[in-house]
Design an enzyme around this catalytic site. Structure first.
Site, mmCIF file in Angstrom:
data_model
loop_
_atom_site.group_PDB
_atom_site.id
_atom_site.type_symbol
_atom_site.label_atom_id
_atom_site.label_comp_id
_atom_site.label_asym_id
_atom_site.label_seq_id
_atom_site.Cartn_x
_atom_site.Cartn_y
_atom_site.Cartn_z
ATOM 1 N N LYS A 110 36.942 42.694 52.432
ATOM 2 C CA LYS A 110 38.340 43.008 52.709
ATOM 3 C C LYS A 110 38.475 43.705 54.067
ATOM 4 C CE LYS A 110 39.097 42.033 48.268
ATOM 5 N NZ LYS A 110 39.806 40.845 47.784
ATOM 6 N N TRP A 141 42.050 43.786 38.436
ATOM 7 C CA TRP A 141 40.649 44.120 38.677
ATOM 8 C C TRP A 141 40.171 45.257 37.791
ATOM 9 C CZ3 TRP A 141 38.105 40.397 40.453
ATOM 10 C CH2 TRP A 141 38.699 39.482 41.331
ATOM 11 N N ASP A 200 36.521 51.664 42.012
ATOM 12 C CA ASP A 200 36.381 50.392 42.707
ATOM 13 C C ASP A 200 37.328 50.468 43.907
ATOM 14 O OD1 ASP A 200 36.536 47.819 43.679
ATOM 15 O OD2 ASP A 200 37.123 46.893 41.776
#
Length: 424
Positions: A258, A162, A234
């Site tokens: 999440k 990511w 992030d």
């Protein structure tokens, strides 16, 4: 059982629809499909009626969901949303139907923001924005808002898939460079902070606080070498899993799916003095000022997703806040890691112990891929689903976010030990 289910409020929402009936049976009474005997099948009570513990309630649903996202949500939150789905608090409408500018939703989004601020102790120096486009859209929004021009430098710690994607996207809108990469080590470690080769002129330093795929998590955070630089994170896969000193960050962003809600909403916490200086090419929907000036209501927001996030924030506060939540998460993760480390090499976690994620536990079986497939298939039959590792790395991955009950982790570890005993 079927008759009770047919007359119990809300019970039909939790069952799969029956298979189509042949024409000759059109007049037959409705019969609901039954599950295997080992799975409890009870009507869901409203929160006021429910007396079962979270562990029992999760087991009654038939599965423990170890998916990386969209991920499991607190059952109490789902039950409350179910109870309010058709008629939101006496409004005569679902929150999915009502105007986002009406008083009901206005109250819901304001309370969600207030509860999030309480959870993370967000200072008044920072805006809280409810956005769309997933965390991926923030890969572009960050450099567009924080860099004056595409020639401004920005540093990236590439600790997994990511952060690598964020770096590649940022190159389009800034002079982004890699200050450290864990690629050669297959993304199993994090650097000592003095090993991050920062550009002293970098506008910001970007990290991914928890790599969902590789299971690497920052336990502390580096400081930008540039004294006027900005730390950007992030936090999609460990957002609201533990306390964070928000004041250290110029920008935190996180997809909700999440730990705090369904997919469809992304939360950005951005320092107010960084809002309003976006590059001229910035699309209106990626400009933080657009959303800050309009209290996240510039256009129709993902209303239902924000509402669910608000219910989750209430639940986290009711648990005692993020310090208590972190203790629970550390305990759950410790149980799995201890089982892996005590397996004599049967199970292998490749991540360095000091940076192992509390949210995503990746591991492999020393006996190889066929045994991993067997492990995943047998676990699914026992009600433990979504354990397959990400397609880019394979193996097994147990995502154990806030809402994963301790009982789910204990069942997984018991299965791991049993599987090893049966397949030496």
């Amino acid at each position: 059982m079927a008759a009770a289910a047919a007359t119990t409020p809300n019970s039909l929402l939790l069952r799969r629809p029956a298979a189509p009936k042949p024409a000759s049976a059109a007049a037959s009474p409705l019969r609901l499909p039954t599950r295997a005997a080992r799975i409890s099948c009870a009507a869901v009570a409203t929160p006021a009626q429910s007396s079962s513990s979270p562990a029992t309630a999760a087991a009654d649903r038939g599965v423990y969901n170890f998916a990386a996202g969209p991920a499991t949500l607190p059952l109490s939150v789902l039950q409350r949303a179910q109870a309010e789905l058709v008629d939101y608090r006496g409004s005569g409408m679902s929150i999915m139907e009502m105007s986002h500018r009406g008083k009901e939703f206005d109250a819901a989004i304001k309370k969600a923001e207030a509860d999030l601020r309480a959870l993370l102790a967000v200072p008044d120096t920072h805006e809280v924005l409810f956005l769309q486009g997933g965390a991926t859209s923030q890969f572009a929004a960050a450099p567009l808002n924080l860099c004056a021009s595409p020639s401004d430098p920005a540093d990236f710690v590439v600790s997994g898939s990511w952060s690598d994607k964020a770096f590649k996207e940022a190159k389009k809108f800034s002079a982004a460079s890699v200050a450290w990469s864990g690629k050669d080590g297959k993304y199993t470690s994090l650097p000592p902070f003095d090993a991050i080769e920062q550009n002293p002129e970098a506008r910001f330093l970007h990290i991914c606080s928890n790599e969902t795929i590789h299971g690497v998590e920052f336990k502390d955070y580096p400081e930008p070498k540039n004294k006027s630089g900005i730390l950007v994170a992030d936090m999609s896969s460990n957002f609201c899993s533990k306390p964070v000193d928000v004041s250290r960050f110029g920008l935190i962003y996180a997809g909700a799916q999440k730990n705090v809600g369904p997919s469809g909403v992304t939360i950005a916490i951005v320092r107010k003095d960084l809002v309003g200086s976006a590059q001229p090419i910035t699309p209106v929907m990626l400009d933080y000022k657009t959303h800050a000036d309009n209290a996240s209501l510039y256009n129709t927001p993902p209303c239902f997703a924000i509402y669910i996030c608000g219910l989750v924030f209430e639940d986290l506060l009711a648990q005692g806040g993020l310090a208590e939540v972190e203790k629970k998460n550390a305990h759950k993760a410790g149980i799995i890691y201890d089982a892996i480390d005590a397996s004599g090499g049967y199970y292998i976690c490749p991540v360095e112990k000091s940076v192992r994620s509390l949210m995503n536990v990746p591991f492999t079986l020393a006996k190889g891929g066929d045994f991993e497939k067997q492990f995943i298939a047998e676990a699914a039959k026992e009600g433990m689903v979504q354990l397959k590792g990400h397609r880019s790395v394979g193996g097994v991955r147990a995502s154990i976010y806030n809402a994963m009950p301790l009982a789910g982790v204990e069942k997984l570890v018991a299965f791991m030990k049993d599987f090893q005993a049966r397949n030496p």
